[in-house]
Design an enzyme around this catalytic site. Structure first.
Site, PDB file in Angstrom:
ATOM      1  N   ASP A  10      -7.236  -4.719 -13.144  1.00 17.58           N
ATOM      2  CA  ASP A  10      -6.451  -4.761 -14.381  1.00 17.58           C
ATOM      3  C   ASP A  10      -7.356  -4.721 -15.605  1.00 17.58           C
ATOM      4  O   ASP A  10      -7.041  -4.060 -16.609  1.00 17.58           O
ATOM      5  CB  ASP A  10      -5.593  -6.033 -14.422  1.00 17.58           C
ATOM      6  N   ASN A  46     -10.214  -2.428  -6.739  1.00 15.65           N
ATOM      7  CA  ASN A  46      -9.332  -3.549  -6.412  1.00 15.65           C
ATOM      8  C   ASN A  46      -9.757  -4.242  -5.120  1.00 15.65           C
ATOM      9  O   ASN A  46      -9.746  -5.470  -5.022  1.00 15.65           O
ATOM     10  CB  ASN A  46      -7.882  -3.049  -6.262  1.00 15.65           C
ATOM     11  N   GLU A  86      -3.126   4.244 -11.727  1.00 11.57           N
ATOM     12  CA  GLU A  86      -4.360   4.494 -12.468  1.00 11.57           C
ATOM     13  C   GLU A  86      -4.378   5.885 -13.100  1.00 11.57           C
ATOM     14  O   GLU A  86      -5.441   6.385 -13.491  1.00 11.57           O
ATOM     15  CB  GLU A  86      -5.572   4.331 -11.546  1.00 11.57           C
TER      16      GLU A  86
END
Length: 331
Positions: free
Chosen positions: A223, A214, A249
C-alpha cells in the site's frame, strides 16, 4: 397644560382625574417661557415615581432643577426643537447610571400655541420601553446565534458533501480518481477528441512484480508503494492530464492534445519517476519499475473508448512479455 387647566379638566371631566392618576406612562406639562426657559407645570404620579419626587414639589421648577445633568442638554435640545418646529415630535433616549442596566424611553412631545402662534406649552408622554428593547435585543441575539448555527451547519453540510463527492470520485488508497470516475473523464476526453480531431493518447501502466512486494514485505508495504507511486505519477503530469487507478496495481493516464512524440516522452518520464520511488521498508530496499502500453487515438479504428483502451492494454501486455520495465506503443 397649566395647573389651572388641569383643575378645569378635573372639574368638567371627572374621569380625567382617574386618567391622570392611572395612566401607565409618564405624563408632563412644560411651560415654554419667552426667554427660552422651560418650567414644569404638572407631572402625573407615574413620572413622580420615576424621578423619586412628589409631583407638587417640582411644579414651578425649571428643567435643570429636575433633569439629571447627564441628560439635561439633550432634553433641552428636544424641547427647543419642538418649539422651533411647532409640530409634534417623537424621540427615544437611554438613561440610567453607568453601573446599572440602562433604561430606554420613547417620548412624544405635543406643542400648544397661543393666539399669536408662539408655543406656550408642551404636553409630553414618555413610555418606558426597556422591556421591549431587552426583548428585541434577546430576539436579535437569538437570531444571530441561529444564523451562526445555520452558517456552521451549512459549512458542515458542504464539507460532508465535498467528502462524499471525494469518496465517490477518488480511490481511498492512492487519492487518484477511482475507476468509475476515471471512465467518466476518459469518455469526456474521448468525445472531445472525436469532435475536435485533436490528438489523444492513452497510457496503461502496471507496477511490475507487485505481488512479489506484497508477498515479501507485506500488504502495508505494498500500500505504501502504491501511495508513493500515485504521488510521483501525478506530480509528473499536467493539470489537463487525467490519471486514475484502473485496478489493483494498474493505472490509466489520458493525455489530451498530445502527439506521439510527447506521449512517448511523458511515458518515459513516468517510468523514470517510478524507479525513483524505490525506498526502504523496515530496513529492506524495495525496487519499483513500470511497464507501460501506449495507444494513440485513431478515428479510423477507435469508434469507442473501449477500443482505444483495449489497444493500450494489449500494448501493456506486450511490454510485460518483453521483460517489463519498458514501454510499448500499440500498432
Amino acid at each position: 397644560m397649566p395647573r389651572r387647566f388641569v383643575t378645569l379638566l378635573r372639574r368638567r371631566f371627572p374621569a380625567f382625574e382617574q386618567l391622570w392618576l392611572r395612566f401607565p406612562d409618564s405624563v408632563f406639562v412644560i411651560r415654554c417661557e419667552a426667554d427660552g426657559r422651560f418650567v414644569i407645570e404638572a407631572i402625573n404620579p407615574v413620572l413622580a415615581n420615576v424621578i423619586g419626587r412628589a409631583g407638587d414639589s417640582v411644579v414651578g421648577l425649571e428643567l435643570d432643577a429636575v433633569v439629571p445633568t447627564d441628560y439635561l442638554a439633550a432634553t433641552l435640545q428636544h424641547y427647543r426643537d419642538c418649539v422651533a418646529r411647532g409640530e409634534p415630535m417623537t424621540y427615544e433616549e437611554t438613561a440610567g447610571p453607568a453601573d446599572a442596566e440602562p433604561r430606554h424611553w420613547q417620548t412624544l412631545l405635543v406643542p400648544a400655541s397661543d393666539t399669536t402662534g408662539r408655543v406656550e406649552y408642551i404636553l409630553g408622554i414618555s413610555r418606558d420601553i426597556s422591556a421591549l428593547r431587552r426583548a428585541e435585543a434577546s430576539l436579535r441575539d437569538a437570531n444571530e446565534a441561529l444564523e451562526r448555527r445555520v452558517v456552521a451547519r451549512t459549512a458542515e453540510l458542504e464539507h460532508a458533501n465535498r467528502r462524499l463527492t471525494d469518496l465517490a470520485t477518488h480511490d481511498e488508497l492512492t487519492r487518484l480518481y477511482n475507476r468509475r470516475h476515471l471512465f467518466e473523464l476518459a469518455a469526456r476526453e474521448f468525445s472531445r477528441a472525436q469532435r475536435s480531431g485533436q490528438p489523444l493518447a492513452a497510457l496503461m501502466l502496471d507496477l511490475d512484480h507487485f505481488k512479489g512486494i506484497n508477498d515479501r514485505f507485506g500488504h502495508a508495504a505494498g500500500d505504501d508503494v502504491l501511495r508513493r507511486l500515485a504521488i510521483a505519477l501525478q506530480g509528473s503530469l499536467r493539470q489537463t492530464d487525467v490519471i486514475g487507478r484502473y485496478g489493483g496495481e494498474e493505472f490509466l493516464v489520458l493525455l489530451p492534445d498530445t502527439d506521439t512524440v510527447e506521449a512517448h516522452r511523458t511515458a518515459e518520464r513516468l517510468r523514470a519517476c517510478c524507479a525513483a520511488c524505490g525506498h526502504e521498508w523496515q530496513g529492506r530496499p524495495i525496487q519499483c519499475t513500470l511497464s507501460i502500453g501506449i495507444a494513440h487515438f485513431d478515428p479510423a479504428r477507435d469508434d469507442r473508448l473501449d477500443t482505444l483502451l483495449q489497444r493500450a492494454d494489449m500494448a501493456l501486455l506486450r511490454a510485460k512479455a518483453a521483460g517489463r520495465d519498458c514501454l510499448v506503443v500499440a500498432a
